[in-house]
Design a protein around this motif. Structure first.
Motif, PDB file in Angstrom:
ATOM      1  N   ARG A  34      56.847  51.075  71.361  1.00 39.94           N
ATOM      2  CA  ARG A  34      55.827  50.952  70.318  1.00 39.94           C
ATOM      3  C   ARG A  34      55.779  52.190  69.443  1.00 39.94           C
ATOM      4  N   ASN A  36      52.827  52.700  67.377  1.00 38.69           N
ATOM      5  CA  ASN A  36      51.415  53.049  67.228  1.00 38.69           C
ATOM      6  C   ASN A  36      51.014  53.983  68.367  1.00 38.69           C
ATOM      7  N   LEU A  38      48.241  54.948  69.488  1.00 40.25           N
ATOM      8  CA  LEU A  38      47.155  54.465  70.358  1.00 40.25           C
ATOM      9  C   LEU A  38      47.698  53.551  71.441  1.00 40.25           C
ATOM     10  N   VAL A  39      48.610  52.659  71.058  1.00 34.51           N
ATOM     11  CA  VAL A  39      49.186  51.746  72.047  1.00 34.51           C
ATOM     12  C   VAL A  39      50.042  52.526  73.043  1.00 34.51           C
ATOM     13  N   MET A  42      47.710  53.767  75.554  1.00 36.19           N
ATOM     14  CA  MET A  42      47.307  52.701  76.488  1.00 36.19           C
ATOM     15  C   MET A  42      48.416  52.442  77.496  1.00 36.19           C
ATOM     16  N   LEU A  90      43.046  61.972  66.685  1.00 37.51           N
ATOM     17  CA  LEU A  90      42.051  62.014  65.608  1.00 37.51           C
ATOM     18  C   LEU A  90      42.415  63.104  64.592  1.00 37.51           C
ATOM     19  N   TYR A  93      45.452  62.123  62.623  1.00 36.85           N
ATOM     20  CA  TYR A  93      45.161  61.096  61.629  1.00 36.85           C
ATOM     21  C   TYR A  93      44.466  61.709  60.417  1.00 36.85           C
ATOM     22  N   LYS A 100      51.439  56.312  63.218  1.00 38.27           N
ATOM     23  CA  LYS A 100      52.791  55.946  63.646  1.00 38.27           C
ATOM     24  C   LYS A 100      53.542  57.198  64.086  1.00 38.27           C
TER      25      LYS A 100
ATOM     26  N   ARG B  29      49.847  43.231  68.283  1.00 40.28           N
ATOM     27  CA  ARG B  29      49.963  44.099  67.121  1.00 40.28           C
ATOM     28  C   ARG B  29      48.672  44.832  66.808  1.00 40.28           C
ATOM     29  N   PRO B  31      45.630  47.021  67.763  1.00 37.24           N
ATOM     30  CA  PRO B  31      45.251  47.899  68.873  1.00 37.24           C
ATOM     31  C   PRO B  31      43.885  47.573  69.482  1.00 37.24           C
ATOM     32  N   ILE B  77      39.533  54.054  67.776  1.00 32.61           N
ATOM     33  CA  ILE B  77      40.086  53.037  66.874  1.00 32.61           C
ATOM     34  C   ILE B  77      39.114  52.777  65.725  1.00 32.61           C
ATOM     35  N   LEU B  80      39.188  55.715  63.296  1.00 34.32           N
ATOM     36  CA  LEU B  80      40.408  55.848  62.505  1.00 34.32           C
ATOM     37  C   LEU B  80      40.458  54.866  61.349  1.00 34.32           C
ATOM     38  N   ASP B  81      39.761  53.734  61.467  1.00 34.88           N
ATOM     39  CA  ASP B  81      39.744  52.736  60.398  1.00 34.88           C
ATOM     40  C   ASP B  81      41.168  52.326  60.023  1.00 34.88           C
ATOM     41  N   LEU B  82      41.804  51.589  60.946  1.00 36.52           N
ATOM     42  CA  LEU B  82      43.231  51.307  60.821  1.00 36.52           C
ATOM     43  C   LEU B  82      43.539  50.025  60.063  1.00 36.52           C
ATOM     44  N   HIS B  84      44.450  49.114  57.197  1.00 42.12           N
ATOM     45  CA  HIS B  84      45.610  48.971  56.328  1.00 42.12           C
ATOM     46  C   HIS B  84      46.924  49.102  57.066  1.00 42.12           C
ATOM     47  N   GLU B  85      46.929  49.704  58.260  1.00 43.93           N
ATOM     48  CA  GLU B  85      48.221  49.873  58.914  1.00 43.93           C
ATOM     49  C   GLU B  85      48.188  49.444  60.383  1.00 43.93           C
ATOM     50  N   ALA B  86      47.224  48.579  60.718  1.00 42.28           N
ATOM     51  CA  ALA B  86      47.176  48.109  62.103  1.00 42.28           C
ATOM     52  C   ALA B  86      48.407  47.275  62.422  1.00 42.28           C
ATOM     53  N   LYS B  87      48.862  46.540  61.439  1.00 41.65           N
ATOM     54  CA  LYS B  87      50.041  45.694  61.668  1.00 41.65           C
ATOM     55  C   LYS B  87      51.305  46.544  61.751  1.00 41.65           C
ATOM     56  N   GLU B  88      52.092  46.220  62.708  1.00 38.38           N
ATOM     57  CA  GLU B  88      53.308  46.996  62.929  1.00 38.38           C
ATOM     58  C   GLU B  88      54.500  46.065  62.773  1.00 38.38           C
ATOM     59  N   GLN B  89      55.438  46.443  61.931  1.00 42.14           N
ATOM     60  CA  GLN B  89      56.599  45.576  61.760  1.00 42.14           C
ATOM     61  C   GLN B  89      57.433  45.580  63.033  1.00 42.14           C
TER      62      GLN B  89
END
Lengths: 109, 295
Positions: A34, A36, A38-39, A42, A90, A93, A100, B29, B31, B77, B80-82, B84-89
């Motif tokens: 992954r 992300n 955050l993931v 986890m 944090l 970010y 990422k 996808r 989080p 989470i 961070l207010d994600l 716009h980019e929470a989706k991951e290709q």
């Protein structure tokens, strides 16, 4: 009970170790694939949990509390790690506006 | 060692939930959804802790992981207010392929280890609490006083040879160093057992179990008649009783507390130090940001 159903009905140490190993592999796959952050964190929690499960399973098999005691200590370390790691996420970010991992290249030369 | 159909059914159900939710954690996808599946996974593992006689760990798992750590994740989470980019290709890259390959290698290693564990040394001393309880019942103990409940049809499955073997193994295990780590047996029990030592052994075991009784309410210790020389039967009974109580106490808050504050007090103190430094470190990181980069 016969030889065929015995290993299925009689759940023992091996079953718990297999569950722990499977959880560890899932966590490791998440950690390595992954992007992300955050993931990824986890996934680390998943791997720590599977290690705790193995410790508790050995404690149960040997009737010895040492495994459970160290599972407790692992939980303390996991809590510290989550708090510190999330604070770093944090801060990252705020500076980079992304979560990422491949875009965190501050230390790259 | 397990407790039959119910135990097995609970294990398979929780294992399925834990593995399925773990897969969702690493594959979803969003989080936020991942974090919620992580909570489900933690709860399933907590049930497994209860199956493993780790009651204290199960409570801490729910409080600390499902409570504190998960809430922390969700709060971050949210902060961070994600959107716009929470989706991951999901485009495959070289890194991902390497990750999958490494995971596969580790999985092969773990499976190999699992298949070789059966050859490792086994702990003697009657690992099955049901068999030990059946042994006591066969020696004339009352069923109601035992710390472990025995199904009626189980009694017939323990043969006489097995009973003798269990009694001998349990005796040997009890008097071995570290055999009963938190029964606090006197040092002299750790030496080799000889016939003339049997009276002392009986006295020490009975005293240790009586001391145990003063701060636990798990099962009452039956009254034994005063020891008469040459009576090995009583010694076996007391030893098996101590072993059964050890199983019944496994994972209670009291037993884990004793283990933490006595035998493992240094790691415990060090973890306290680690917590303190983590608090200070996190405060430092967070503070630097609120001051707008001045510090």
């Amino acid at each position: 009970m016969n030889a065929l159903t015995d290993p299925i009905i009689n759940v023992g140490l091996g079953h718990f170790l297999a569950l722990s190993a499977a959880m560890f592999c899932i966590g490791m796959a998440g950690f390595l694939t992954r992007r992300n952050v955050l993931v990824i964190f986890m996934s680390i929690e998943l791997m720590l949990n599977s290690a705790n499960l193995a410790l508790a399973a050995f404690a149960w098999q040997r009737w010895d509390l040492t495994g459970q005691t160290f599972a407790f200590l692992v939980m303390v370390v996991a809590a510290c790690e989550a708090a510190a790691g999330l604070a770093i996420i944090l801060t990252l970010y705020r500076n980079r506006k992304t979560v990422k991992v491949d875009e965190f290249n501050l230390m790259k030369w | 060692m397990g407790g039959g159909i119910f135990f097995a059914a609970t294990f398979y159900l929780t294992a399925a939930i834990a593995l399925a939710s773990a897969l969702m954690v690493v594959s979803h996808r969003n989080p936020v959804i991942s974090a919620l599946y992580l909570a489900l996974c933690f709860f399933a593992v907590a049930v497994d802790y209860v199956l493993l006689q780790a009651h204290f760990l199960a409570v801490i798992q729910v409080l600390l992981y499902a409570g504190a750590v998960l809430v922390l994740f969700l709060m971050i989470i949210m902060l961070l207010d994600l959107g716009h980019e929470a989706k991951e290709q999901a485009k495959p890259t070289l890194g991902k392929a390497l990750g999958v390959a490494t995971t596969f290698a580790i999985a092969v290693m773990l499976v190999a280890a699992l298949f070789s564990y059966g050859r490792a040394a086994r702990v003697p001393g009657g690992q099955n609490p049901l068999k030990l309880a059946a042994l006591l019942i066969s020696m004339g103990e009352s069923k109601d006083l035992l710390p472990v409940k025995v199904p009626a049809n189980f009694l017939k499955s323990v043969t006489h040879e097995e009973q003798v073997g269990l009694a001998q193994e349990t005796m040997l295990y009890i008097i071995s160093p570290g055999g009963l780590p938190y029964l606090e047996l006197p040092q002299e029990l750790n030496r080799k057992i000889t016939p003339e030592k049997i009276p002392d052994l009986y006295q020490s075991l009975a005293a240790a179990i009586a001391a145990q009784k003063s701060y636990t309410n798990i099962s009452p210790i039956p009254k034994y008649p005063a020891y008469s020389s040459g009576d090995l039967d009583h010694l076996v009974r007391v030893a098996v009783w101590a072993r059964l109580n050890q199983y019944a106490q496994l994972g209670t808050t009291e037993a884990v507390g004793k283990s933490l504050f006595k035998r493992w007090v240094l790691p415990f103190e060090l973890s306290g130090l680690l917590l303190l430094s983590a608090i200070l470190g996190v405060l430092l990181i967070a503070r630097r940001n609120t001051e707008g980069g001045q510090a």
